[in-house]
Design a protein around this motif. Sequence first.
Motif, mmCIF file in Angstrom:
data_model
loop_
_atom_site.group_PDB
_atom_site.id
_atom_site.type_symbol
_atom_site.label_atom_id
_atom_site.label_comp_id
_atom_site.label_asym_id
_atom_site.label_seq_id
_atom_site.Cartn_x
_atom_site.Cartn_y
_atom_site.Cartn_z
ATOM 1 N N PHE A 37 0.844 -1.196 0.000
ATOM 2 C CA PHE A 37 0.000 0.000 0.000
ATOM 3 C C PHE A 37 0.877 1.242 0.000
ATOM 4 N N GLY A 38 0.301 2.354 -0.461
ATOM 5 C CA GLY A 38 1.082 3.585 -0.491
ATOM 6 C C GLY A 38 0.302 4.740 -1.086
ATOM 7 N N GLU A 39 0.782 5.923 -0.789
ATOM 8 C CA GLU A 39 0.202 7.149 -1.340
ATOM 9 C C GLU A 39 0.700 7.359 -2.762
ATOM 10 N N LEU A 40 -0.154 7.929 -3.613
ATOM 11 C CA LEU A 40 0.254 8.233 -4.977
ATOM 12 C C LEU A 40 1.256 9.372 -5.014
ATOM 13 N N GLN A 41 1.146 10.287 -4.059
ATOM 14 C CA GLN A 41 2.014 11.460 -4.040
ATOM 15 C C GLN A 41 2.570 11.666 -2.635
ATOM 16 N N PRO A 89 3.249 13.552 0.871
ATOM 17 C CA PRO A 89 4.176 12.744 1.677
ATOM 18 C C PRO A 89 3.775 11.266 1.678
ATOM 19 N N HIS A 90 4.709 10.402 1.357
ATOM 20 C CA HIS A 90 4.417 8.976 1.305
ATOM 21 C C HIS A 90 4.305 8.364 2.699
ATOM 22 N N ASP A 91 4.966 8.977 3.665
ATOM 23 C CA ASP A 91 4.881 8.509 5.051
ATOM 24 C C ASP A 91 3.767 9.266 5.769
ATOM 25 N N SER A 92 2.546 9.134 5.216
ATOM 26 C CA SER A 92 1.406 9.887 5.734
ATOM 27 C C SER A 92 0.884 9.275 7.032
ATOM 28 N N ASP A 93 -0.005 10.005 7.682
ATOM 29 C CA ASP A 93 -0.600 9.504 8.926
ATOM 30 C C ASP A 93 -1.341 8.195 8.694
ATOM 31 N N ARG A 94 -2.063 8.095 7.570
ATOM 32 C CA ARG A 94 -2.846 6.872 7.362
ATOM 33 C C ARG A 94 -1.956 5.696 6.976
ATOM 34 N N VAL A 95 -0.859 5.960 6.289
ATOM 35 C CA VAL A 95 0.096 4.882 6.005
ATOM 36 C C VAL A 95 0.680 4.359 7.305
#
Length: 318
Positions: A145-149, A151-157
């Motif tokens: 899983f991961g963010e498309l943009q 910050p990749h180290d987001s709170d939900r990640v």
Amino acid sequence: MIQSVAVLGAGAVGSYVIWGLSSRNDIRLGVIAEGERAVRLKKDGCVINDTVYHPEVWAPQEAHNVDLLIVCLKYGSLQGALDSIKEIVGEHTTVMSLMNGVDSEEIIGEKVGESHVLYSLIKVASHKEETGYYFDPETTIGIFFGELQAPHDSDRVRAIEHLFQDTGIHYFSTEHILAELWSKFRLNVCNNLPQAILGAGVGCYHDSVHMKAISDGLRKELEAIALAKGIDLTKAGSASVHGSPVPPSARYSTLQDLDAGRHTEIDMFSGALIRMGKELGIPTPYNEYTYHMIKALEEKNDGKFDYTGKINKRTCSK
């Protein structure tokens, strides 16, 4: 922090999630179901690797505003479930789609808002038997899983990493989730589909130059489309380039569907590539042939070609 998780689709993929998260005593875990299916799940639970699990059973409205919704449906069921997904998603709900293919996130995002969707995929060699669902926890590659943009180290990640920690679920957060999605898509198209037509285990790709040629043809078309869409498949990590280890006799999901007389997810595989190829002006002859062959096999399972006892007057003579 994630305190509630809903699973939509308690089949081969959903079973891996239920198996892992059932070990968490600090969250509420529920399966989305209604009607007779809800009654059956409440009574019998989910049998996974010969163990019975009893997650809560929620109607969509009961799961509204759950912290995390994990969608584990078959592709053909997604359109019919979109209203339920919208009913479940609240202001702070994150949605992960562990479905095959590369467009379920877009479809769900159009319904509930793209900001709710965290791109993800799963690699698990799970199969159904009469007694339940089975997989090998040790050899299962797991969930990406991961963010498309950034910050990749987001709170939900970070919240999902904490959720999966110490559950037995194998997981990877990545900055290259689109490359990972398309890498899995490539595996499905090239390894899943040719064996479904042949009706043989995955050992056929090693043992037959003809099967390898078909697989390679499908691969070249997919990679040309990915390149045109700006997706760099070389960014996919080494853990995702190959599937979970399986014996030569293994039958992947498309062949499992045909074996069971079910319709397949071919529209999500070659069907999607044909559509994208037309949009981009890229020929897809291998995928077009594969698409029509598997559609014909579905028709065969449906009994369309059962000519037993029928007389063709044009070929009969006195």
